[in-house]
Design an enzyme around this catalytic site. Structure first.
Site: not given
Ligand code: NAD
Ligand code: ZN
Length: 247
Positions: A99-100, A102, A117, A125, A149, A216-217
């Site tokens: 879902q990240n 980055d 995502h 653009c 752009c 998960n944390a």
């Molecule tokens: P979330 O923020 O809802 O949940 C993150 C979970 O990770 C929490 O339950 C937390 O307890 C746990 N956590 C925190 N630190 C941790 C660690 N070191 N090790 C293990 N677990 C840990 O995130 P989500 O469920 O991914 O949903 C949020 C949405 O926001 C995602 O869909 C994403 O697209 C976006 N997002 C992306 C990024 C990124 O790309 N890095 C950052 C923030 C949000």
């Molecule tokens: Zn353009």
């Protein structure tokens, strides 16, 4: 012990699938959305991350995105990303669904990464479709707000991420469901599992008979379906699991 059990399940996996969320990048210095220090304690998500508010007010979007972008572009993969790439390299995982946005799984050497995502590494653009790298746009945010752009001069440059109110990429979602249906282990890392349909992916795997491992944390709503639940930091736990498998 649960780390041993996770290592045992993963070591025999041949079609393992990982699903990661913001927690997997927390130890790279990228703030998560929910939970302690989470972004949504300081910003209203719908205001900063919905397509409607972006279209209505790109300047407000970019003012927040400027800081987040700087952090994400500077971030490096952590030991958890590295361990997942190594599990893939060793044939225990066939893909990392994330879902990240980055790009840190790719940066850690993972080969098959499915971005549910989108990616924050590029900007499109909305007027002419031209794609530029986020880094190039980031570099001019201090002198240009909102960014314009380079091809058409338009002021609707949007990162290639999925905002609230936008559809998810169909190919990525289909691929993730297929992988989940065929998985022989489902490994969930660092996600609060409250954003659908991403959160349904582990359930698809469980229904198809795959054991679920949750790292998960904090507790998640899916812990009760899991064979193994480990509450802690993914950058510490995943390398421990890997070292047991490689030993
Ligand atoms: P979330 O923020 O809802 O949940 C993150 C979970 O990770 C929490 O339950 C937390 O307890 C746990 N956590 C925190 N630190 C941790 C660690 N070191 N090790 C293990 N677990 C840990 O995130 P989500 O469920 O991914 O949903 C949020 C949405 O926001 C995602 O869909 C994403 O697209 C976006 N997002 C992306 C990024 C990124 O790309 N890095 C950052 C923030 C949000
Ligand atoms: Zn353009």
């Amino acid at each position: 012990m649960s780390v041993e059990k996770a290592a045992e399940l993963l070591s025999s996996a041949r079609r393992g699938v990982a699903l990661t969320g913001a927690g997997a990048s927390a130890e790279s210095g990228i703030p998560t959305f929910r939970g302690e220090g989470g972004l949504w304690t300081s910003y209203d998500p719908v205001k900063v991350s919905s397509i409607d508010s972006f279209m209505a007010d790109p300047v407000s979007y970019w003012q927040v995105s400027k800081d987040r972008g700087r952090v994400a572009l500077a971030a490096k993969p952590n030991q958890g990303h590295m361990a997942l790439a190594a599990l893939e390299g060793a044939g225990h995982l066939v893909a990392i669904v994330t879902q990240n946005t980055d790009g840190l799984h790719q940066a850690s050497g993972a080969r098959r990464v499915i971005e549910l995502h989108g990616s924050g590494r590029n900007v499109r653009c909305l007027e002419c479709g031209t794609i530029e790298s986020r880094q190039d746009v980031q570099d001019r945010l201090n002198v240009e707000m909102p960014p314009r752009c380079r091809a058409c001069g338009g002021a609707l440059l949007k990162p290639t991420v999925v905002l609230f109110g936008e559809p998810m990429p169909v190919d990525a979602v289909m691929a993730a469901y297929d992988l989940a249906r065929q998985a022989d282990v489902m490994l969930v890392v660092g996600t609060s599992l409250v954003v659908y349909p991403a959160a349904e992916i582990p359930l698809v795997a469980v229904r198809a008979g795959a054991p679920l491992i949750v790292i998960n944390a904090k507790p998640t709503p899916f812990d009760r379906f899991a064979e193994v639940v480990i509450h802690g930091r993914s950058g510490e736990i995943l390398p421990e699991i890997l070292s047991l498998i490689s030993a």
